[in-house]
Design an enzyme around this catalytic site. Structure first.
Site, mmCIF file in Angstrom:
data_model
loop_
_atom_site.group_PDB
_atom_site.id
_atom_site.type_symbol
_atom_site.label_atom_id
_atom_site.label_comp_id
_atom_site.label_asym_id
_atom_site.label_seq_id
_atom_site.Cartn_x
_atom_site.Cartn_y
_atom_site.Cartn_z
ATOM 1 N N SER A 205 0.829 -1.201 0.000
ATOM 2 C CA SER A 205 0.000 0.000 0.000
ATOM 3 C C SER A 205 0.875 1.267 0.000
ATOM 4 O O SER A 205 1.740 1.417 -0.851
ATOM 5 C CB SER A 205 -0.970 -0.043 1.176
ATOM 6 O OG SER A 205 -1.979 0.924 1.043
ATOM 7 N N GLU B 258 -9.550 -3.847 -5.822
ATOM 8 C CA GLU B 258 -8.936 -2.756 -5.051
ATOM 9 C C GLU B 258 -8.967 -1.433 -5.810
ATOM 10 O O GLU B 258 -8.823 -1.396 -7.033
ATOM 11 C CB GLU B 258 -7.479 -3.102 -4.725
ATOM 12 C CG GLU B 258 -7.326 -4.189 -3.695
ATOM 13 C CD GLU B 258 -5.883 -4.321 -3.231
ATOM 14 O OE1 GLU B 258 -5.414 -3.419 -2.513
ATOM 15 O OE2 GLU B 258 -5.242 -5.317 -3.585
#
Length: 269
Positions: A148, A241
């Site tokens: 991330s 995502e």
């Protein structure tokens, strides 16, 4: 120290000598602080060890899974949208990766926004790399990884290392946030599909972190940077995502990630 069979002949042998251990309970939680919560990645697997020591300009957590022997090491940069997370929240995940790869891992704690906006976190990650090299790890013995926001910091560091002619051995990224200009189509396409990241908070978190710095600064948006002489790279994200397209665009053939980068969007994770 936590885990089973971690004496001198166990997994601690994979970690650098001279580290200062922290007391851990049987689940891998620090006895002097609250257990990491919410993410489910903080608990150590069996036959794993964790040792806290300084790395670069801040603390670093050294983790070895069962079977980890080196001689290389994995440097992992944790995620958390630049405002949360720590080495401890991710040590369980890294213990598992250490077990699978046979490499011990090091997780630096870097400064977080809003108290420490860009480029403080990036500078700490760079200092962690320099700290590993100062300990005697050659760049070719270090695997860079990140998830991330930490994946974005890791890729920004990778670009600098490639230009300097000192790339790591390989790179592993889990849904790196690599484009703070927020130009990926998946930010809109997956608003209702991403089970973890709230798309409606992305702009706010980006602005908290940058604190007025330009989002196209390559240290913040490594998607816009170049990677000459890049080592092997593997990036992975889930199809649902909001950061999916950051992964796919980093790995696209037209990008400067050399060495046949691989980017993969998983349908279900």
């Amino acid at each position: 120290v936590a885990g089973a069979a971690v004496g001198d002949g166990g997994v601690l042998a994979a970690l650098p000598a001279g580290l200062r251990p922290i007391r851990m309970d049987k689940r891998g939680h620090g006895l002097s602080e609250a257990s990491p919560g919410g993410w489910g990645m903080g608990d150590l697997v069996a036959d794993a060890a964790a040792v806290l020591d300084r790395l670069g300009t801040g603390p670093g957590l050294w983790v070895a899974g069962g079977g980890a022997r080196g001689p290389g090491i994995m440097l992992h940069v944790h995620g958390g949208a630049f405002v949360m997370g720590s080495a401890r929240t991710h040590r369980g995940m890294l213990a598992r990766l250490s077990e699978l790869t046979g490499l011990p891992a090091c997780l630096p704690d870097y400064r977080l926004a809003p108290e420490h906006p860009f480029p403080a976190g990036f500078d700490d990650v760079r200092a962690a790399w320099d700290g590993l090299v100062a300990r005697g790890y050659a760049p070719g013995r270090i695997v860079l990884s990140g998830d991330s926001a930490g994946g974005g910091l890791m890729l920004g560091l990778l670009a600098q290392l490639c230009r300097a002619g000192t790339p790591p051995a390989a790179v592993l990224g889990f849904a790196p946030w690599a484009d703070l200009t927020l130009s990926g189509a998946s930010l809109n396409e997956n608003v209702a599909r991403d089970p973890i990241l709230p798309a409606w908070r992305v702009l706010e978190l980006r602005d908290i972190y940058l604190a007025g710095a330009p989002p196209d600064d390559p240290r913040a948006s490594p998607l816009l940077d170049s990677f000459p002489g890049c080592p092997p790279v593997f990036l992975q994200a889930a199809e649902a995502e909001i950061l999916r397209d950051d992964t796919l665009r980093m790995a696209a053939p037209r990008r400067a990630l050399g060495a046949h980068p691989r980017g993969h969007a998983q349908r279900r994770v």
